[in-house]
Design an enzyme around this catalytic site. Structure first.
Site, PDB file in Angstrom:
ATOM      1  N   GLU A   1      -1.224  -5.779  -8.780  1.00 36.73           N
ATOM      2  CA  GLU A   1      -2.561  -5.163  -8.728  1.00 36.73           C
ATOM      3  C   GLU A   1      -3.233  -5.135 -10.102  1.00 36.73           C
ATOM      4  O   GLU A   1      -3.697  -4.078 -10.551  1.00 36.73           O
ATOM      5  CB  GLU A   1      -2.473  -3.754  -8.106  1.00 36.73           C
ATOM      6  CG  GLU A   1      -2.043  -3.802  -6.662  1.00 36.73           C
ATOM      7  CD  GLU A   1      -2.148  -2.473  -5.908  1.00 36.73           C
ATOM      8  OE1 GLU A   1      -2.373  -1.422  -6.534  1.00 36.73           O
ATOM      9  OE2 GLU A   1      -1.993  -2.508  -4.668  1.00 36.73           O
TER      10      GLU A   1
ATOM     11  N   GLU B   1       1.734  -6.094   0.278  1.00 32.00           N
ATOM     12  CA  GLU B   1       1.724  -4.648   0.564  1.00 32.00           C
ATOM     13  C   GLU B   1       0.774  -4.401   1.723  1.00 32.00           C
ATOM     14  O   GLU B   1      -0.419  -4.723   1.613  1.00 32.00           O
ATOM     15  CB  GLU B   1       1.259  -3.832  -0.645  1.00 32.00           C
ATOM     16  CG  GLU B   1       2.270  -3.765  -1.763  1.00 32.00           C
ATOM     17  CD  GLU B   1       1.869  -2.816  -2.877  1.00 32.00           C
ATOM     18  OE1 GLU B   1       1.242  -1.776  -2.594  1.00 32.00           O
ATOM     19  OE2 GLU B   1       2.191  -3.123  -4.036  1.00 32.00           O
TER      20      GLU B   1
HETATM   21  O1  AHR Z   1       3.030   1.074  -2.415  1.00 28.81           O
HETATM   22  C1  AHR Z   1       2.502   2.081  -3.218  1.00 28.81           C
HETATM   23  C2  AHR Z   1       1.569   1.538  -4.301  1.00 28.81           C
HETATM   24  O2  AHR Z   1       0.426   1.011  -3.697  1.00 28.81           O
HETATM   25  C3  AHR Z   1       2.089   0.415  -5.134  1.00 28.81           C
HETATM   26  O3  AHR Z   1       2.853   0.827  -6.211  1.00 28.81           O
HETATM   27  C4  AHR Z   1       0.836  -0.242  -5.620  1.00 28.81           C
HETATM   28  O4  AHR Z   1       0.998  -1.610  -5.838  1.00 28.81           O
HETATM   29  C5  AHR Z   1      -0.178   0.069  -4.542  1.00 28.81           C
HETATM   30  O5  AHR Z   1      -1.352   0.584  -5.062  1.00 28.81           O
END
Ligand code: AHR
Length: 505
Positions: A174, A293
């Protein structure tokens, strides 16, 4: 709007859209909250094995049949010094992302041992926040080189004679987000990802690399971020990442279920951006997506903000411990269907996360274990969603919600496993007012019969599971017809349905 209480799908074995990469059913373990400590690792637990791993967790993770697990972050990775987490001397550090204390008692060596026990590969992320190219190379050398160099010999001196041979790597996490330690502008990150990727592939040309895409669709820099990053890094990376979490923020179930329309748009735009850069570069290579994610995440946010702001630097505090409802399970089912529909371009996807932190599996410290509502749709998709995905035209009514128009009542996709001679329809009725009769035409699958019809249906949208009671579990349904290759059943409003067919043997 078209009001109809009937829907029809055609399932034809010649409509193959794409092979499904098994890694679509990946997951994620971050050094965050109680994911590692008290989650997968708790030497004091009576269920712990000789390595200190909780065997009750291993057993549930194995059941999920997860092929790949992303590690060690997440936001955590952007301030992670991997050397502190290997070898006999571990160094405690502050994790700035989640404002906790990290003992590094558990690190890459332990995680690798654990992934072997759950039959998964590692998807490893490198720190491009506070560190960069040379540390990424050192870590790759430590993990993947046989012997004869400083870091490969260091690994061997730590008792690991065979290389870890990690194939799939994330170039940071990110990096578009202002919250990220070491956040970069798109062109800066694109250049860093290109140079790091180039060097890593010079060291090991078997690896695959994912560059960071946008953290979520509503990021102000989306999709310019993807275009700029890929303009720099297209030739050196194999995937652009996508991340997306949803929540029922307005407590409006119909609109919540419509959010996969946004997910569809997000995926289409990322694909279009990849293909624009492909055309611009006259490249022969197709850029694929690592949706590394995805999940529902919103229940725990207020408590987490308080912990991080007012009670920082704890070891393994309760963080991101969303307790999922029945409607969250339906939303996870909708997201799985959306991923499957795009399996031609999405090759890796990681349910974020796996244990205790926005997770399907929850544990008590030095206590027991339980399955959240979202465990089940993920289990069903992972078990029965392998093979090829079939184009599944769905004729269905539509409805409007407060923020979405023309929302399909039925979302469905079909998966065919040729060797096992199995066909599975995954379908959600996301209409919150009406049951819908689904008619599925499977006449091209001569000799197939219904093997099982699994459903999750419930009147109480907010029902949850706890350690003492599983209120939300799947049922096996017998109320259906299957005549001359046509399946008919009543799909309850707000329901997850898995209809499995097998060839008569
Ligand atoms: O999964 C939780 C968080 O969400 C992770 O650390 C991050 O990459 C995202 O913002």
């Amino acid at each position: 709007m078209d009001h109809s209480t009937k829907a029809r799908i055609t399932v034809d074995k010649s409509f193959v859209k794409s092979k499904i990469d098994d890694r679509l059913y990946g997951s994620f373990i971050e050094h965050l909250g109680r994911a590692v400590y008290h989650g997968i690792y708790e030497p004091t637990n009576q269920a712990a094995d000789a390595d200190g791993f909780r065997q009750d967790v291993i057993s549930l993770v194995r059941d999920l049949n997860i092929p790949i697990i992303r590690y060690p972050g997440g936001n955590f990775v952007s301030n992670f010094f991997w050397e502190d987490s290997v070898g006999p001397e571990r160094k405690a550090r502050l994790d700035l992302a989640w404002r906790t204390r990290e003992s590094n008692e558990f690190g890459l060596q332990e995680f690798s041992r654990w992934t072997k026990k759950v039959n998964a590969e590692i998807m490893m992320a490198v720190n491009l926040g506070t560190r960069g190219l040379s540390d990424a190379l050192n870590l790759l050398e430590y993990c993947n080189l046989d012997e004869g160099t400083y870091y490969s010999e260091l690994r061997k001196s730590h008792g690991q004679t065979e290389p870890y041979n990690i194939k799939t790597w994330c170039l940071g996490n990110e990096m578009d987000g202002a919250w990220q330690v070491g956040h970069r502008k798109a062109a800066e990150y694109g250049h860093l990802a290109a140079e790091t990727g180039k060097a890593m592939k010079l060291m090991d040309d078997h690896i695959e690399l994912a560059a960071c895409g946008s953290s979520f669709e509503k990021m102000p820099t989306f999709p310019e971020w993807e275009a700029t990053v890929l303009d720099e890094a297209y030739d050196y990376v194999d995937y652009i990442s996508m991340h997306q979490y949803y929540g029922n923020l307005e407590n409006d179930t119909a609109d919540y279920f419509a959010l996969t329309q946004d997910m569809e748009n997000f995926i289409h735009t990322v694909i279009a951006t990849c293909d624009y850069i492909k055309a611009k570069k006259r490249s022969q290579k197709w850029m694929n997506i690592s949706f590394d994610e995805w999940n529902v995440w919103f229940h725990s946010s207020e408590a987490d903000d308080d912990t991080m702001k007012n009670h920082p630097w704890q070891t393994a505090p309760h963080l991101l411990e969303d307790i999922y409802t029945f409607e969250d399970a339906i939303m996870v089912g909708l997201m799985l269907i959306t991923l499957l529909k795009h399996a031609d371009r999405i090759k890796v996807a990681c349910l974020a996360q796996l244990v205790n932190v926005i997770a399907p599996i929850m544990t008590e410290n030095d206590g027991g274990i339980w399955k959240q509502t979202i465990y089940y749709p993920f289990l069903h998709a992972s078990l029965y969603g392998r093979g090829v995905v079939l184009e599944t035209p769905v004729m269905t009514g539509k409805h409007d919600t407060i923020k979405h128009a023309d929302v399909t009542d039925i979302e469905a996709v079909t998966v065919y496993h040729e060797e096992k001679e199995e066909v599975t329809i995954f379908a959600v009725n996301r209409n919150t007012d009406s049951d819908i009769t689904l008619e599925a035409d499977l006449r091209s699958f001569a000799g197939y019969q219904v093997a099982d019809y699994i459903a999750m249906e419930q009147d109480d949208m907010k029902a949850v599971n706890t350690i003492s009671a599983e209120h939300v579990t799947p049922i096996h349904k017998k109320e259906y017809e299957f005549e001359e290759g046509v399946f008919r059943a009543n799909l309850k409003k707000c329901s997850w349905n898995v209809i499995r067919f097998q060839k008569n043997r």
